[in-house]
Design an enzyme around this catalytic site. Structure first.
Site, PDB file in Angstrom:
ATOM      1  N   GLY A  29      61.982 -47.744 -46.925  1.00 60.56           N
ATOM      2  CA  GLY A  29      61.965 -47.793 -48.387  1.00 60.56           C
ATOM      3  C   GLY A  29      63.340 -47.579 -48.989  1.00 60.56           C
ATOM      4  CG  ASP A  30      65.389 -43.873 -48.644  1.00 56.39           C
ATOM      5  OD1 ASP A  30      64.835 -43.824 -49.760  1.00 56.39           O
ATOM      6  OD2 ASP A  30      65.428 -42.919 -47.856  1.00 56.39           O
ATOM      7  N   GLY A  77      64.475 -44.436 -35.961  1.00 58.59           N
ATOM      8  CA  GLY A  77      65.098 -43.520 -36.910  1.00 58.59           C
ATOM      9  C   GLY A  77      65.602 -44.228 -38.158  1.00 58.59           C
TER      10      GLY A  77
END
Length: 86
Positions: A29-30, A77
């Site tokens: 999302g970021d 990650g």
């Protein structure tokens, strides 16, 4: 999945996501938001900040953000892509 953006009109703008083999969604999302904002800021009409403006520019920014997020999902990650990865 689909990304949807509210517009000033009564309907939403829907941009399809890219299909990838997902490894991890952390940071997706970021990464989408960052990709969207980069594409938006690099648009050719920076002096016209009167809301969302041109729908084509909005779609292009959303597609770029979706592409960036899709690459991030193929990595472990929070590992957002660099421009040369896109």
């Amino acid at each position: 999945d689909l990304h949807s953006f509210p517009t000033r009109r009564s309907s939403d703008l829907v941009v399809p996501a890219f299909a990838v083999d997902v490894v991890d969604t952390v940071g997706a999302g970021d990464t989408f938001a960052a990709g969207f904002l980069v594409a938006w800021a690099e648009g050719d009409d920076l002096h016209r900040l009167d809301g969302l403006g041109d729908i084509d520019r909005l779609v292009a920014a959303a597609r770029f953000g979706a592409r960036a997020a899709s690459v991030a999902c193929t990595r472990r990650g929070a590992d957002p892509p660099h421009r040369h990865d896109l």
